[in-house]
Enzyme design. Structure first.
Site, short mmCIF file in Angstrom:
data_model
loop_
_atom_site.label_atom_id
_atom_site.label_comp_id
_atom_site.label_asym_id
_atom_site.label_seq_id
_atom_site.Cartn_x
_atom_site.Cartn_y
_atom_site.Cartn_z
N LYS A 1 36.32 32.06 41.89
CA LYS A 1 35.63 32.70 40.77
C LYS A 1 34.19 32.21 40.63
O LYS A 1 33.46 32.60 39.72
CB LYS A 1 36.39 32.45 39.47
N HIS B 1 44.77 32.26 29.31
CA HIS B 1 45.36 32.94 30.46
C HIS B 1 46.79 32.38 30.63
O HIS B 1 47.04 31.24 30.26
CB HIS B 1 44.50 32.57 31.67
N ASP C 1 39.95 24.84 30.33
CA ASP C 1 40.08 25.78 31.45
C ASP C 1 38.70 26.39 31.70
O ASP C 1 38.25 27.26 30.96
CB ASP C 1 41.11 26.85 31.10
N GLN D 1 36.66 30.66 34.17
CA GLN D 1 35.68 31.74 33.99
C GLN D 1 34.29 31.21 33.76
O GLN D 1 33.29 31.82 34.18
CB GLN D 1 36.07 32.64 32.82
N CYS E 1 46.63 39.02 32.50
CA CYS E 1 47.40 37.76 32.46
C CYS E 1 47.22 37.04 31.14
O CYS E 1 47.09 35.82 31.09
CB CYS E 1 47.00 36.82 33.60
C1 LIG Z 1 40.65 31.80 32.27
C2 LIG Z 1 41.46 31.70 33.52
N1 LIG Z 1 42.22 30.62 33.73
C3 LIG Z 1 42.95 30.48 34.85
C4 LIG Z 1 42.97 31.44 35.82
C5 LIG Z 1 43.81 31.24 37.03
O1 LIG Z 1 43.03 31.08 38.16
P1 LIG Z 1 43.69 31.04 39.59
O2 LIG Z 1 44.57 32.24 39.69
O3 LIG Z 1 42.53 31.10 40.54
O4 LIG Z 1 44.45 29.76 39.72
C6 LIG Z 1 42.20 32.60 35.65
C7 LIG Z 1 42.23 33.67 36.66
O5 LIG Z 1 42.13 34.84 36.37
C8 LIG Z 1 41.42 32.72 34.47
O6 LIG Z 1 40.68 33.81 34.25
#
Ligand SMILES: Cc1ncc(COP(=O)(O)O)c(C=O)c1O
Lengths: 404, 141
Positions: free
Chosen positions: A224, A121, A198, A201, A362
């Protein structure tokens, strides 16, 4: 193994019971919230509300206790050896920025390399590019195989003593791919590199154990995982946190302040300048406790069954396919269309009150690798049912005929 | 660059006919179905002109615009890879094709969307995409 029935969890989610026709297949963007989370925040505001770590009064102590108990719940959920290793942040994005600024800013220099999986992301790409620009370190993408798995042979060839950090998702938000984390972490550690996972998800679907995983940093967002917005966490090894300088200054993060010099609080407070989102922390803990009270292996089996129903149904509809066939994947599917535009399809799904996401999610570098302008993403969570998938498939088939 | 001979607007896309069809379509789903039908009647811009030069930025879908001045009247060709957007572009085409520079500058496209009951249905990103196209047409005259 017991069987999970989605009727029962759906009943826990006020938005889903009040909008009984709504089919929410956009949980990878954000999950709906169970009543237990709303109740916990409301009870906090009604019974305890006071600022944390400072009140010389009954409620101040109670609020601090609730906030630190929430930290313990988060620590317990990921099997952290201690709650001091959990730093509250605004979410996964801020947690990554914290590591980039504090650890990266103090540890990296020109010539160092940061290897970033192609599945990431933007939240796990851009902070590293910004760090690279400040320090002269280099960011290099770890490519994918044809099956859209991370190419571990390529990773093996890229790892060297110059590698300082490997960044990898526990579950791709676009494809659902679960990279083999244990192997990747072992490979990185073998050259002395650190690994940031990360888990934004994965946390709603997989049991994450930071000790078994042997990761160095792990990040996630509450919203999430059935929790509130505005809060998330960084987990890190204690020795890393202890060596890391603060990245934001203010109240809460200091041991003592004088104009002759200021000393900083130990972790985690060193990294939590200002009033934290304490009521949200209580809601976050309630979300994790709610999830932990469910039969998690039954939920996982349920989500897998729904994903298989989706995949089997898609195979029977002309003009659409699921991108990638990694051998280990979570309940997320990116659909690509032969001719239809994903925005048009989503518009007709929305007419039928089926919520999905379209676009590049993203993850533009991944989209470029997939040679897609955008996909339609279906993401499944515990509260979805076989009926949701049946209805999605029916409306999808009808829509593609209309657009043909 | 080679020039393009712009086709005439199909009769089914004359503004009065089109107004009627969209006004008759009741509800969100019927409006979308009608837009998809309109898109079928709109000629597609040849592949060679679907380039970055002719792309309008600020739209969710890809949108291309080609304009030409024909004796003081604007000729235009608009296209998109999205059917729903292309249906909306049929409306743009019929509203602007063959008009003088003054008429182009004075035409109130937002009012047309309002009159046809479309504004309510369009997301804010669609509306801003459409205004980007209208601005590009106004700049071209
Ligand atoms: C894999 C992953 N990493 C990071 C994020 C970023 O999360 P946040 O916007 O809640 O900080 C997302 C959000 O869509 C994501 O899907």
């Amino acid at each position: 193994m017991s069987v999970w029935s989605a009727a029962q969890p759906r009943a826990c989610f006020p938005l889903l019971t009040q909008q009984s026709e709504l089919i929410w297949l956009d949980s990878a963007a954000t999950t709906q919230k169970p009543l237990a989370v709303l109740d916990a925040e409301r009870a906090f505001y009604e019974q305890i509300n006071a600022n944390v770590h400072r009140g010389a009064h009954r409620l101040g102590h109670a609020a601090t206790e609730a906030f630190e108990a929430a930290r313990s719940s988060v620590a317990h959920f990921i099997n952290s050896p201690s709650r001091q290793q959990v730093v509250f942040t605004r979410g996964a994005t801020e947690a990554i920025n914290l590591v980039a600024h504090s650890w990266g800013g103090s540890q990296l220099q020109a010539g160092d390399e940061i290897l970033i999986s192609m599945l990431e992301h933007h939240a796990d790409i851009v902070p590293w590019q910004m760090l690279a620009a400040r320090t002269g370190a280099m960011v290099k993408p770890i490519p994918l195989t044809d099956a859209l798995e991370l190419d571990l042979d390529a990773l093996a060839a890229m790892l060297s003593p110059r590698t300082r950090l490997v960044c990898v998702t526990a579950m791709s938000n676009v494809l659902g791919t679960r990279p083999p984390l244990s192997r990747i972490i072992a490979m990185a550690h073998a050259v002395g590199a650190r690994v940031l996972v990360d888990a934004a998800q994965a946390l709603a679907h997989d049991v994450i154990d930071v000790q078994a995983l042997d990761a160095d940093f792990l990040v996630f967002s509450a919203h999430k995982v059935f929790g509130p917005t505005g809060i998330g966490a960084l987990w890190a090894r204690m020795e890393l946190l202890e060596a890391m300088p603060p990245w934001q200054g203010g109240g809460e993060m200091i041991a003592r302040v004088s104009f002759d010099g200021t000393t900083y609080a130990p972790p985690p407070l060193r990294f939590e300048a200002g009033t934290p989102a304490f009521a949200q922390a209580v809601g976050f803990a309630a979300a994790l406790n709610w999830l932990q009270q469910q039969d998690r292996s039954a939920i996982a089996a349920h989500e897998t069954a729904l994903y298989q129903q989706l995949a089997a149904g898609i195979a029977h509809i002309d003009g659409v396919h699921i991108l990638g066939a990694p051998h280990d994947k979570g309940p997320i599917a990116s659909l690509a269309f032969a001719t239809a535009h994903p925005y048009d399809v989503a518009q007709f799904l929305d007419n039928a009150d089926i919520a999905v996401r379209v676009g590049n999610h993203c993850a533009e570098p991944l989209m470029q690798a997939l040679q897609q302008h955008g996909t339609l993403r279906v993401s499944i969570a515990a509260y979805n049912s076989a009926h949701d998938i049946t209805r999605l498939l029916a409306v999808l088939a009808e829509t593609l005929e209309l657009l043909a | 660059m080679t020039t393009l001979s712009i086709p005439a607007l199909p009769a089914s896309l004359e503004l009065t006919a089109l107004r009627q069809r969209l006004a008759d379509a009741q509800g969100w789903e019927n409006k979308n179905r009608t837009l998809v039908q309109l898109a079928r009647d709109l000629p597609s811009l040849p592949e060679a002109f679907r380039t970055e030069d002719h792309r309008i930025q600020g739209c969710e879908a890809r949108v291309w615009l080609y304009t030409d001045d024909q004796n003081g009247q604007i000729a235009l060709w608009v296209d998109s890879d999205s059917r729903v957007v292309k249906g909306l572009l049929a409306l743009v085409w019929s509203a602007y094709a063959g008009r003088s520079a003054d008429e182009v500058r004075n035409f109130d496209f937002a009012a047309l969307l309002q009159e046809l009951g479309l504004s309510r249905f369009l997301s804010s990103s669609r509306v801003s995409g459409l205004s980007a196209i209208v601005r590009a047409i106004q700049r071209a005259v």
